[in-house]
Design a protein around this motif. Structure first.
Motif, PDB file in Angstrom:
ATOM      1  N   UNK A  20      33.461  46.065  51.394  1.00 36.68           N
ATOM      2  CA  UNK A  20      34.224  47.283  51.152  1.00 36.68           C
ATOM      3  C   UNK A  20      35.643  46.868  50.776  1.00 36.68           C
ATOM      4  N   UNK A  21      36.397  47.743  50.109  1.00 32.60           N
ATOM      5  CA  UNK A  21      37.754  47.375  49.672  1.00 32.60           C
ATOM      6  C   UNK A  21      38.665  46.915  50.810  1.00 32.60           C
ATOM      7  N   UNK A  22      38.429  47.421  52.032  1.00 32.51           N
ATOM      8  CA  UNK A  22      39.279  47.049  53.174  1.00 32.51           C
ATOM      9  C   UNK A  22      39.085  45.595  53.599  1.00 32.51           C
ATOM     10  N   UNK A  23      37.964  44.969  53.218  1.00 31.07           N
ATOM     11  CA  UNK A  23      37.702  43.592  53.626  1.00 31.07           C
ATOM     12  C   UNK A  23      37.744  42.603  52.467  1.00 31.07           C
ATOM     13  N   UNK A  24      38.254  43.024  51.323  1.00 32.27           N
ATOM     14  CA  UNK A  24      38.454  42.124  50.187  1.00 32.27           C
ATOM     15  C   UNK A  24      39.951  41.867  50.056  1.00 32.27           C
ATOM     16  N   UNK A  25      40.346  40.597  50.133  1.00 33.27           N
ATOM     17  CA  UNK A  25      41.752  40.223  50.183  1.00 33.27           C
ATOM     18  C   UNK A  25      42.276  39.846  48.803  1.00 33.27           C
ATOM     19  N   UNK A  26      43.555  40.141  48.562  1.00 30.40           N
ATOM     20  CA  UNK A  26      44.220  39.746  47.325  1.00 30.40           C
ATOM     21  C   UNK A  26      45.302  38.719  47.643  1.00 30.40           C
ATOM     22  N   UNK A  27      45.323  37.657  46.834  1.00 34.58           N
ATOM     23  CA  UNK A  27      46.275  36.557  47.012  1.00 34.58           C
ATOM     24  C   UNK A  27      47.029  36.357  45.706  1.00 34.58           C
ATOM     25  N   UNK A  28      48.340  36.219  45.790  1.00 34.79           N
ATOM     26  CA  UNK A  28      49.141  36.006  44.589  1.00 34.79           C
ATOM     27  C   UNK A  28      48.782  34.688  43.928  1.00 34.79           C
ATOM     28  N   UNK A  29      48.637  34.717  42.605  1.00 36.99           N
ATOM     29  CA  UNK A  29      48.436  33.499  41.826  1.00 36.99           C
ATOM     30  C   UNK A  29      49.781  32.939  41.393  1.00 36.99           C
ATOM     31  N   UNK A  30      49.838  31.669  41.002  1.00 33.40           N
ATOM     32  CA  UNK A  30      51.068  31.150  40.389  1.00 33.40           C
ATOM     33  C   UNK A  30      51.464  31.995  39.195  1.00 33.40           C
ATOM     34  N   UNK A  31      52.749  31.992  38.862  1.00 34.44           N
ATOM     35  CA  UNK A  31      53.261  32.831  37.774  1.00 34.44           C
ATOM     36  C   UNK A  31      52.487  32.565  36.492  1.00 34.44           C
ATOM     37  N   UNK A  32      52.109  33.616  35.747  1.00 29.75           N
ATOM     38  CA  UNK A  32      51.401  33.424  34.480  1.00 29.75           C
ATOM     39  C   UNK A  32      52.317  32.834  33.421  1.00 29.75           C
ATOM     40  N   UNK A  33      51.728  32.556  32.276  1.00 33.11           N
ATOM     41  CA  UNK A  33      52.492  31.984  31.175  1.00 33.11           C
ATOM     42  C   UNK A  33      53.648  32.894  30.790  1.00 33.11           C
ATOM     43  N   UNK A  34      54.731  32.295  30.292  1.00 30.48           N
ATOM     44  CA  UNK A  34      55.934  33.048  29.971  1.00 30.48           C
ATOM     45  C   UNK A  34      55.680  34.155  28.962  1.00 30.48           C
ATOM     46  N   UNK A  35      54.762  33.919  28.012  1.00 30.64           N
ATOM     47  CA  UNK A  35      54.502  34.916  26.985  1.00 30.64           C
ATOM     48  C   UNK A  35      53.847  36.169  27.551  1.00 30.64           C
ATOM     49  N   UNK A  36      53.165  36.027  28.700  1.00 23.22           N
ATOM     50  CA  UNK A  36      52.483  37.166  29.297  1.00 23.22           C
ATOM     51  C   UNK A  36      53.230  37.732  30.496  1.00 23.22           C
ATOM     52  N   UNK A  37      54.085  36.916  31.102  1.00 19.77           N
ATOM     53  CA  UNK A  37      54.676  37.286  32.379  1.00 19.77           C
ATOM     54  C   UNK A  37      55.478  38.571  32.298  1.00 19.77           C
ATOM     55  N   UNK A  38      56.326  38.707  31.263  1.00 18.48           N
ATOM     56  CA  UNK A  38      57.168  39.891  31.172  1.00 18.48           C
ATOM     57  C   UNK A  38      56.358  41.160  31.004  1.00 18.48           C
ATOM     58  N   UNK A  39      55.354  41.118  30.133  1.00 19.78           N
ATOM     59  CA  UNK A  39      54.528  42.302  29.876  1.00 19.78           C
ATOM     60  C   UNK A  39      53.736  42.702  31.113  1.00 19.78           C
ATOM     61  N   UNK A  40      53.111  41.714  31.767  1.00 18.97           N
ATOM     62  CA  UNK A  40      52.295  42.025  32.934  1.00 18.97           C
ATOM     63  C   UNK A  40      53.148  42.498  34.094  1.00 18.97           C
ATOM     64  N   UNK A  41      54.301  41.870  34.290  1.00 20.46           N
ATOM     65  CA  UNK A  41      55.161  42.266  35.400  1.00 20.46           C
ATOM     66  C   UNK A  41      55.668  43.686  35.222  1.00 20.46           C
ATOM     67  N   UNK A  42      55.998  44.057  33.954  1.00 18.16           N
ATOM     68  CA  UNK A  42      56.505  45.408  33.714  1.00 18.16           C
ATOM     69  C   UNK A  42      55.433  46.465  33.974  1.00 18.16           C
ATOM     70  N   UNK A  43      54.154  46.083  33.802  1.00 15.68           N
ATOM     71  CA  UNK A  43      53.068  47.022  34.041  1.00 15.68           C
ATOM     72  C   UNK A  43      52.519  46.943  35.462  1.00 15.68           C
TER      73      UNK A  43
END
Length: 371
Positions: free
Chosen positions: A163-186
């Protein structure tokens, strides 16, 4: 042997609370550096997690690097516990906490920041404003779930409570610079998803009931078993896409129609089709977790249905498509490596796994089911 004494508590409150455990950020000094880990404190209602120690390594399975049994340090706060309300303002240890219970503690190198349930709850606005980006992210998260379940089946293990309550999310290392700004803004940076509770499967065979309704009902209501995974992942699709679905209306056998999934992006129709295949009343027509993984990969990286609008679907056509896509992927990775883009991220790694394993025969079967 030092238990809590060997760790430095970095935060007094949990960094994440799942359905079956609390997680605290702790530090462990190793040489001249400090490693940040998660101390997992299972809730009293949960079953033993001893089977977790015997699991092989996998990117979607929570790892354990240590375990011990000890009293919880008095400065740590368990939400809703008596100690939270009675903590003295001076910071001194309350006398009654000296008798706090002894708890099992598991140490994991991955520090979760949120559960999938928390992510889904906080992303309704994001789903409305950026449906294409959000539903692609949904496909990537579901793909990680299926990969983890597939690994557990190979090891004759099952997921304790999918169930969603037992699935954990872990931060990944920062994505590539070309994608980082777009993804972070969204707000769409892809996290790693971890399955964190398990049980030993006694019988891996898929049971088939003479009554379809009994099979479908007991698949979710009975104790966890491999056959329940398909049904649970089907329910998970609806939950991630913010479509209300309960066990009661999902099991309404007087109607063949499941709740409608709105067509908001190029992924909506495929996710709707996958949910229908996973929740099929007839277990013989229900797709497996392995097939669900392949369908999600096709939704993410193709081939799309447009390929077959101009040419008849044949094995040579699919073989040529795979060869072209592999060449383009290698070219893209080489260009990124030569430039200042940085290391490939999680999505790129998942894509590479797909094109490493896929064959024209697999694609033929998957596209037949999907399109």
């Amino acid at each position: 042997g030092q238990r809590w004494a060997a760790l430095s508590v970095l935060d007094r409150e949990p960094c994440c609370e799942s359905g079956d455990a609390w997680y605290f950020r702790v530090g462990f000094t190793f040489g001249q550096s400090q490693l940040v880990c998660a101390a997992k404190v299972p809730k009293p209602c949960c079953a033993s997690l001893r089977v977790q120690s015997s699991l092989g390594a996998h990117c979607s399975i929570q790892r354990l690097i240590g375990r011990f049994t000890d009293r919880l340090p008095w400065e740590l706060v368990l939400p809703g516990s008596p100690g939270e309300q009675s903590r003295s303002p001076s910071g001194e240890q309350p006398a009654h906490l000296a008798t706090c219970p002894v708890l099992q503690v598991l140490i994991s190198p991955e520090v979760p920041y949120q559960t999938l349930a928390g992510f889904v709850k906080g992303s309704r606005g994001l789903h409305r404003t950026s449906p294409g980006h959000y539903e692609r992210l949904a496909c990537l998260l579901l793909l990680q779930v299926c990969m983890g379940l597939e690994h557990l089946r190979v090891q004759n293990m099952g997921q304790g409570d999918l169930c969603p309550e037992n699935l954990l999310l872990v931060q990944c290392p920062c994505p590539a610079q070309s994608q980082q700004g777009k993804e972070a803004s969204l707000g769409l940076s892809l996290p790693r998803l971890l399955i964190s509770s398990f049980f030993k499967v006694k019988d891996k065979r898929r049971p088939y009931s003479t009554s379809q309704e009994q099979d479908w009902t007991e698949g979710l209501a009975a104790s966890p078993s491999p056959v329940a995974d398909e049904l649970n992942v089907g329910m998970l699709i609806y939950e991630i896409l913010h479509v209300d679905i309960s066990l009661e209306n999902a099991l309404e056998f007087r109607s063949n129609r499941l709740p409608e999934i709105p067509s908001l992006s190029i992924y909506s129709t495929g996710l709707k089709r996958l949910a229908m295949l996973l929740l099929h009343r007839d277990p013989c027509k229900r797709v497996s977790i392995e097939q669900a993984k392949s369908i999600l990969q096709v939704l993410l990286w193709g081939p799309r249905q447009e390929l077959f609008a101009r040419s008849k679907k044949t094995l040579p056509l699919l073989r040529s498509w795979v060869e072209v896509k592999r060449a383009l992927l290698l070219l893209k990775l080489a260009e990124n490596s030569a430039g200042a883009v940085g290391s490939p991220g999680l999505e790129e790694w998942l894509c590479c796994q797909y094109f490493k394993e896929v064959t024209e025969h697999t694609l033929y079967q998957v596209t037949q089911a999907l399109y």
